[in-house]
Design a protein around this motif. Structure first.
Motif, mmCIF file in Angstrom:
data_model
loop_
_atom_site.group_PDB
_atom_site.id
_atom_site.type_symbol
_atom_site.label_atom_id
_atom_site.label_comp_id
_atom_site.label_asym_id
_atom_site.label_seq_id
_atom_site.Cartn_x
_atom_site.Cartn_y
_atom_site.Cartn_z
ATOM 1 N N GLN A 242 0.832 -1.188 0.000
ATOM 2 C CA GLN A 242 0.000 0.000 0.000
ATOM 3 C C GLN A 242 0.873 1.247 0.000
ATOM 4 O O GLN A 242 1.882 1.306 0.713
ATOM 5 C CB GLN A 242 -0.910 0.003 1.231
ATOM 6 N N PRO A 243 0.511 2.261 -0.787
ATOM 7 C CA PRO A 243 1.305 3.485 -0.805
ATOM 8 C C PRO A 243 1.134 4.278 0.475
ATOM 9 O O PRO A 243 0.094 4.210 1.138
ATOM 10 C CB PRO A 243 0.745 4.243 -2.013
ATOM 11 N N SER A 244 2.145 5.060 0.819
ATOM 12 C CA SER A 244 2.131 5.889 2.018
ATOM 13 C C SER A 244 2.730 7.246 1.687
ATOM 14 O O SER A 244 3.115 7.527 0.536
ATOM 15 C CB SER A 244 2.907 5.213 3.153
ATOM 16 N N LEU A 245 2.855 8.102 2.695
ATOM 17 C CA LEU A 245 3.435 9.419 2.478
ATOM 18 C C LEU A 245 4.882 9.328 2.021
ATOM 19 O O LEU A 245 5.358 10.193 1.273
ATOM 20 C CB LEU A 245 3.349 10.240 3.777
ATOM 21 N N VAL A 273 -5.721 7.520 5.517
ATOM 22 C CA VAL A 273 -5.494 8.928 5.186
ATOM 23 C C VAL A 273 -4.286 9.055 4.270
ATOM 24 O O VAL A 273 -4.301 9.804 3.283
ATOM 25 C CB VAL A 273 -5.311 9.753 6.471
ATOM 26 N N GLN A 274 -3.224 8.311 4.576
ATOM 27 C CA GLN A 274 -2.037 8.363 3.728
ATOM 28 C C GLN A 274 -2.358 7.869 2.318
ATOM 29 O O GLN A 274 -1.898 8.456 1.323
ATOM 30 C CB GLN A 274 -0.923 7.515 4.348
ATOM 31 N N ARG A 275 -3.156 6.826 2.214
ATOM 32 C CA ARG A 275 -3.525 6.322 0.888
ATOM 33 C C ARG A 275 -4.373 7.342 0.131
ATOM 34 O O ARG A 275 -4.213 7.519 -1.083
ATOM 35 C CB ARG A 275 -4.279 4.995 1.011
ATOM 36 N N ALA A 276 -5.298 8.017 0.852
ATOM 37 C CA ALA A 276 -6.130 9.017 0.195
ATOM 38 C C ALA A 276 -5.281 10.163 -0.349
ATOM 39 O O ALA A 276 -5.515 10.645 -1.469
ATOM 40 C CB ALA A 276 -7.175 9.550 1.177
ATOM 41 N N ILE A 277 -4.292 10.615 0.428
ATOM 42 C CA ILE A 277 -3.406 11.694 -0.039
ATOM 43 C C ILE A 277 -2.611 11.232 -1.254
ATOM 44 O O ILE A 277 -2.502 11.950 -2.257
ATOM 45 C CB ILE A 277 -2.477 12.139 1.110
ATOM 46 N N HIS A 328 -13.731 9.131 -16.991
ATOM 47 C CA HIS A 328 -14.129 10.223 -16.098
ATOM 48 C C HIS A 328 -14.548 9.719 -14.720
ATOM 49 O O HIS A 328 -15.395 10.333 -14.069
ATOM 50 C CB HIS A 328 -15.278 11.032 -16.721
ATOM 51 N N TYR A 329 -13.974 8.620 -14.283
ATOM 52 C CA TYR A 329 -14.288 8.090 -12.962
ATOM 53 C C TYR A 329 -13.250 8.479 -11.911
ATOM 54 O O TYR A 329 -13.450 8.224 -10.721
ATOM 55 C CB TYR A 329 -14.400 6.558 -12.998
ATOM 56 N N GLY A 330 -12.142 9.091 -12.340
ATOM 57 C CA GLY A 330 -11.065 9.384 -11.401
ATOM 58 C C GLY A 330 -11.490 10.338 -10.310
ATOM 59 O O GLY A 330 -11.341 10.060 -9.109
ATOM 60 N N LEU A 331 -12.049 11.503 -10.697
ATOM 61 C CA LEU A 331 -12.473 12.492 -9.706
ATOM 62 C C LEU A 331 -13.638 11.974 -8.871
ATOM 63 O O LEU A 331 -13.736 12.282 -7.676
ATOM 64 C CB LEU A 331 -12.864 13.794 -10.408
ATOM 65 N N VAL A 332 -14.527 11.194 -9.496
ATOM 66 C CA VAL A 332 -15.642 10.611 -8.734
ATOM 67 C C VAL A 332 -15.112 9.704 -7.629
ATOM 68 O O VAL A 332 -15.563 9.749 -6.472
ATOM 69 C CB VAL A 332 -16.585 9.837 -9.668
ATOM 70 N N GLY A 333 -14.135 8.872 -7.967
ATOM 71 C CA GLY A 333 -13.543 7.988 -6.960
ATOM 72 C C GLY A 333 -12.843 8.760 -5.866
ATOM 73 O O GLY A 333 -12.914 8.391 -4.679
ATOM 74 N N LEU A 334 -12.153 9.864 -6.215
ATOM 75 C CA LEU A 334 -11.486 10.680 -5.203
ATOM 76 C C LEU A 334 -12.502 11.294 -4.238
ATOM 77 O O LEU A 334 -12.281 11.334 -3.025
ATOM 78 C CB LEU A 334 -10.672 11.792 -5.869
ATOM 79 N N ARG A 335 -13.618 11.787 -4.781
ATOM 80 C CA ARG A 335 -14.640 12.378 -3.905
ATOM 81 C C ARG A 335 -15.248 11.330 -2.979
ATOM 82 O O ARG A 335 -15.484 11.595 -1.788
ATOM 83 C CB ARG A 335 -15.732 13.029 -4.764
ATOM 84 N N GLN A 336 -15.508 10.145 -3.499
ATOM 85 C CA GLN A 336 -16.071 9.094 -2.653
ATOM 86 C C GLN A 336 -15.095 8.686 -1.557
ATOM 87 O O GLN A 336 -15.487 8.487 -0.398
ATOM 88 C CB GLN A 336 -16.440 7.885 -3.515
ATOM 89 N N ARG A 337 -13.836 8.559 -1.906
ATOM 90 C CA ARG A 337 -12.824 8.201 -0.912
ATOM 91 C C ARG A 337 -12.745 9.265 0.176
ATOM 92 O O ARG A 337 -12.667 8.959 1.372
ATOM 93 C CB ARG A 337 -11.467 8.035 -1.596
ATOM 94 N N ALA A 338 -12.766 10.551 -0.235
ATOM 95 C CA ALA A 338 -12.683 11.639 0.732
ATOM 96 C C ALA A 338 -13.911 11.677 1.636
ATOM 97 O O ALA A 338 -13.795 11.895 2.847
ATOM 98 C CB ALA A 338 -12.519 12.973 0.000
ATOM 99 N N GLU A 339 -15.093 11.454 1.068
ATOM 100 C CA GLU A 339 -16.311 11.473 1.870
ATOM 101 C C GLU A 339 -16.307 10.371 2.921
ATOM 102 O O GLU A 339 -16.772 10.570 4.047
ATOM 103 C CB GLU A 339 -17.526 11.330 0.958
ATOM 104 N N LEU A 340 -15.782 9.215 2.582
ATOM 105 C CA LEU A 340 -15.711 8.113 3.547
ATOM 106 C C LEU A 340 -14.764 8.427 4.695
ATOM 107 O O LEU A 340 -14.892 7.855 5.779
ATOM 108 C CB LEU A 340 -15.266 6.824 2.838
ATOM 109 N N LEU A 341 -13.842 9.343 4.481
ATOM 110 C CA LEU A 341 -12.920 9.753 5.538
ATOM 111 C C LEU A 341 -13.338 11.069 6.175
ATOM 112 O O LEU A 341 -12.587 11.647 6.967
ATOM 113 C CB LEU A 341 -11.495 9.884 4.975
ATOM 114 N N GLY A 342 -14.519 11.570 5.832
ATOM 115 C CA GLY A 342 -15.017 12.801 6.415
ATOM 116 C C GLY A 342 -14.474 14.056 5.767
ATOM 117 O O GLY A 342 -14.541 15.135 6.370
ATOM 118 N N GLY A 343 -13.960 13.975 4.539
ATOM 119 C CA GLY A 343 -13.363 15.118 3.875
ATOM 120 C C GLY A 343 -14.081 15.486 2.590
ATOM 121 O O GLY A 343 -15.159 14.974 2.277
ATOM 122 N N THR A 344 -13.448 16.397 1.845
ATOM 123 C CA THR A 344 -14.028 16.869 0.587
ATOM 124 C C THR A 344 -12.938 17.004 -0.466
ATOM 125 O O THR A 344 -11.754 17.160 -0.144
ATOM 126 C CB THR A 344 -14.713 18.235 0.776
#
Length: 372
Positions: A242-245, A273-277, A328-344
């Motif tokens: 898994q990727p990290s910082l 969180v590290q994976r999301a970043i 065009h699923y890249g940004l959609v996936g990023l938003r879903q990942r962020a929402e699951l972590l309480g972010g935007t």
């Protein structure tokens, strides 16, 4: 949700009350023995569910000595609804019939008159009614349980069928990835290697080296994804590594564009969180490379109070973008990942013709689901 624990005591109390009314209507208070037996039969209905046979036996003296038979009929119904011993039920029905026809202390069985047989038939029918009703309730209860079992079995069968179909689809997808995508990426790597060796232009050799390196990395990731897909049906397979910082600097350096990284984060953040970043920066740099050729990118990762902020900003492109396939699923996936972590995740063009993508996450990393 079952209401039996609440309604059962009320039903028992109602049966006792009706039985007491039966005693009041058919037993004279001047006969203490009969009154005592009838009252005992009435209150014996309280433990009828736990001790159905004993309850019925305790009600028989009231049938022998008086006309208060409601308690015995209720006890016989309870016994019939709880037991599967047909012989016992037949004996109890016969016992009730004989007890009801007996008039103690001076029994009178006169079979010389037709009325005796009529009374016998009526009494036997009265005893058989609660037995049949209790058996009917028991059969209905068994049928409900059987239907519930069938429903659970069908749900389980549907789940197994869905899992089987999914496993077949994943196997077919793995085969296609191995036979088609991996083959084509291998050809790209080979051709890039040939170009790197045969070209005299330094810029061309550097670009070919980058293409070859990225192709090899893509092949490694494809092989791992194929192994994950083919492992369906077995134990869960972790998507590793898994990727990290710590991998972000290498990601920026190997992005194939001119990019700068500014960060003040450490590796103490939760892994999701590290994976999301990492995935956000990876997607943003990929979009810059695809849609803004020649642009420069700046990646900033900051810890501001209780918020983690990641911004990827690129300048305006210097040459037209090539038409590349995109779902065009890249940004959609990023938003879903962020929402699951309480972010935007927000994005949009900048004033100088460039583009900016911003990820904001809570510093505590409120994880709800683990993403690869």
């Amino acid at each position: 949700m079952s209401t039996r624990p609440l309604s059962a005591p009320l039903l028992d109390a109602a049966l006792v009350g009706i039985s007491l009314l039966d005693v009041w209507a058919h037993v004279d208070a001047s006969e203490p023995l009969r009154m005592a037996c009838a009252l005992a039969a009435s209150f014996a209905l309280l433990p009828r569910r736990r001790l159905p046979l004993l309850t019925f036996l305790l009600t028989l003296p009231s049938v022998l000595l008086s006309d208060a038979v409601f308690a015995a009929l209720a006890a016989l119904y309870t016994l019939a609804s709880l037991t599967r011993r047909r012989t016992l039920l037949a004996v109890c029905a016969v016992a009730f019939t004989l007890s009801d026809m007996t008039s103690l202390p001076s029994p009178d069985f006169d079979f010389s008159t037709p009325s005796t047989f009529v009374t016998l038939g009526y009494t036997a029918a009265t005893a058989a009614a609660p037995v049949f009703l209790g058996q009917l309730v028991q059969a209905r209860r068994d049928l409900s349980l059987r239907l519930a079992e069938i429903s659970r079995a069908r749900d389980h069968e549907r789940q197994l069928t869905a899992q089987t179909v999914l496993a077949k689809e994943r196997t077919a997808l793995a085969r296609e990835m191995h036979d088609v995508v991996s083959h084509q990426v291998s050809l790209i790597a080979v051709q890039a290697g040939v170009l790197q060796v045969g070209s005299r232009d330094a810029d061309v050799r550097q670009a070919a080296a980058t293409i070859r390196r990225l192709s090899v990395q893509t092949l490694d990731e494809l092989r791992h994804m194929v192994s994950v897909l083919r492992a369906s049906g077995g134990r869960p397979t972790e998507l590793i590594p898994q990727p990290s910082l710590a991998d972000i600097p290498q990601l920026v350096d190997n992005s194939g564009i001119e990019a700068e990284l500014h960060t003040d984060l450490s590796g103490s953040l939760p892994p999701p969180v590290q994976r999301a970043i990492y995935r956000t920066i990876q997607e943003a740099l990929t979009n810059v490379r695809k849609h803004a050729p020649g642009a420069k990118a700046t990646v900033r990762v900051r810890h501001e109070d209780t918020t983690l902020r990641v911004t990827v900003t690129n300048t305006a492109p210097t040459r037209p973008a090539l038409p590349l396939p995109s779902a065009h699923y890249g940004l959609v996936g990023l938003r879903q990942r962020a929402e699951l972590l309480g972010g935007t995740v927000t994005c949009g063009p900048t004033a100088d013709g460039g583009y900016q993508l911003c990820l904001e996450l809570p510093a505590d990393g409120g994880e709800q689901r683990v993403w690869p």
